[in-house]
Design an enzyme around this catalytic site. Structure first.
Site, mmCIF file in Angstrom:
data_model
loop_
_atom_site.group_PDB
_atom_site.id
_atom_site.type_symbol
_atom_site.label_atom_id
_atom_site.label_comp_id
_atom_site.label_asym_id
_atom_site.label_seq_id
_atom_site.Cartn_x
_atom_site.Cartn_y
_atom_site.Cartn_z
ATOM 1 C CG HIS A 2 1.291 -6.269 9.770
ATOM 2 N ND1 HIS A 2 1.145 -7.574 9.349
ATOM 3 C CD2 HIS A 2 2.429 -5.822 9.186
ATOM 4 C CE1 HIS A 2 2.150 -7.903 8.549
ATOM 5 N NE2 HIS A 2 2.946 -6.858 8.440
ATOM 6 C CD GLU A 27 -4.315 -7.089 10.558
ATOM 7 O OE1 GLU A 27 -4.588 -7.903 9.662
ATOM 8 O OE2 GLU A 27 -3.307 -6.334 10.524
ATOM 9 C CB CYS A 48 -2.246 -10.069 11.985
ATOM 10 S SG CYS A 48 -1.094 -8.745 11.556
ATOM 11 C CG ASP A 79 7.895 18.096 -19.679
ATOM 12 O OD1 ASP A 79 8.053 18.762 -20.726
ATOM 13 O OD2 ASP A 79 6.974 17.274 -19.522
ATOM 14 C CG LEU A 91 9.108 13.560 -11.521
ATOM 15 C CD1 LEU A 91 9.752 12.244 -11.948
ATOM 16 C CD2 LEU A 91 7.773 13.751 -12.208
#
Length: 376
Positions: free
Chosen positions: A62, A64, A96, A212, A216
């Site tokens: 994460h 932090e 965290c 089409d 992508l």
């Protein structure tokens, strides 16, 4: 940011600058951290930035602990700015909040609370219990927009959905017959590719996939690796094995959502090219049940979907109230008396008109104009 003491007004200005940096950092990895949110964190000591980070690709570590590790001993007595309430639960990594307390942080400023029931105020409460000053709500609206996918997944059980549609100046998505029409220019196309780069997945229906033959992918210089998961809604597995989506499935993850009645030979053929097949419920007409499909995608951990299907899929999503943002790009070309396929179906037109989706931005991209609506 200097190292001298600051008065209240200067502190408020510093807080806003630091949080804006944290938000900018968090946006860098949007689309790359699911199922976790992309969080930005900044550590400021005596008016000087000593640590900064964004949630790592894949969702861990994460932000932090990464920012605190960069700050080192300078984190003691410092302020930590975070775009989302720090987690307080044990998962694959420690909370965290524990890292923040251990680092000696004196003050935490967050943009918004995390509605995840495993956090939901517990992170702030744990920090306060440890004697840390906690302030929340700074640039809340910007953070809510950035974390919309995470919020949608944990509170509504589905990813947030950003619908993109292009239309001619006279309101058509495509000619009634003939070759595909190029509606938008290179500047608008670049913006679309940037939206793709910040999405967890791009979704189209089988009609668009067949008409089409899209790739992508993200085709901006240096960002090819940001191409997200590609999703096709195809209840009877009519996806062409010669299409770009199928031929490129071994290089880019490609998921087809289909019904239980889809032909077994088509499943085996697509799987042989590396396409992943997943079953979802279908409705009375045999079409993919859209709420069930988005629920299944959320269960996979997806939080942010960019829908680039045509008017039929757009209107079906609007009928089920599944659109969180809609960007309508109007090009400079017209079809005139020849007409074509209208871009707005009745359901989407109603939602744009009744305030369910409200205009938040109008921007010119070269000769094209993009209007973005959001759920309020």
């Amino acid at each position: 940011m200097t190292g001298r003491a600051v008065d209240l007004s200067e502190q408020q200005a510093l807080d806003r600058r630091a949080m804006r940096l944290a938000l900018a950092l968090g946006r860098r990895n949007l689309g790359r951290t699911w199922p976790n949110p992309s969080v930005g964190a900044v550590v400021v000591a005596e008016g000087r930035i000593v640590g900064q980070a964004v949630t790592a690709v894949g969702g861990r570590p994460h932000a932090e602990p990464l920012a605190l590790a960069m700050a080192g001993e300078a984190a003691r007595g410092a302020t930590l700015y975070v775009t989302l309430e720090p987690c307080s639960h044990h998962g694959r990594t420690p909370p965290c909040t524990d890292a923040t307390i251990a680092a000696g942080i004196a003050r935490v400023v967050t943009a918004i609370e995390d509605p995840d029931p495993r956090v939901a105020g517990r992170g702030h409460a744990g920090l306060r219990a440890a004697g840390i000053t906690v302030e929340t709500g700074l640039l809340r609206e910007e953070a809510a927009r950035d974390h919309r996918g995470h919020f949608s997944r944990v509170t509504r059980g589905r990813p947030s959905l950003h619908l993109k549609l292009a239309r001619t100046r006279d309101g058509f998505a495509a000619p009634s017959t003939g070759e595909r029409l190029k509606i938008t220019g290179s500047v608008a196309d670049g913006a679309v590719h940037l939206w793709r780069a910040h999405a967890d997945a791009i979704m189209v229906g089988i009609g668009t996939a067949r008409a089409d033959d899209p790739s992508l992918t993200v085709r901006l210089p240096g960002l090819a690796e940001r191409s997200p998961l590609r999703i096709v809604l195809d209840s009877t597995l009519r996806l062409n094995p010669a299409s770009h989506l199928v031929r490129g499935a071994r290089d880019l993850p490609t998921l087809v959502l289909t019904g239980r009645g889809a032909p077994a030979h088509a499943r085996r053929m697509l799987a042989s090219f590396g396409v992943e097949i997943a079953f979802v419920p279908t409705d009375a007409e045999g079409r993919i049940d859209l709420p069930a499909a988005l629920k299944a995608l959320a269960e996979r951990g997806l939080t942010r979907i960019c829908s680039e299907g045509g008017p039929a899929l757009a209107d079906a999503l609007a009928a089920h109230d599944l659109i969180d943002a809609c960007t309508l790009i109007t090009g400079s070309v017209t079809l005139g008396e020849a007409g074509g396929l209208p871009v707005l179906g009745a359901n989407l037109a109603r939602r744009l008109a009744d305030g369910s989706l409200s205009v938040v931005e109008t921007r010119d991209y070269g000769p094209d104009t993009a209007v973005t609506y959001e759920r309020i």
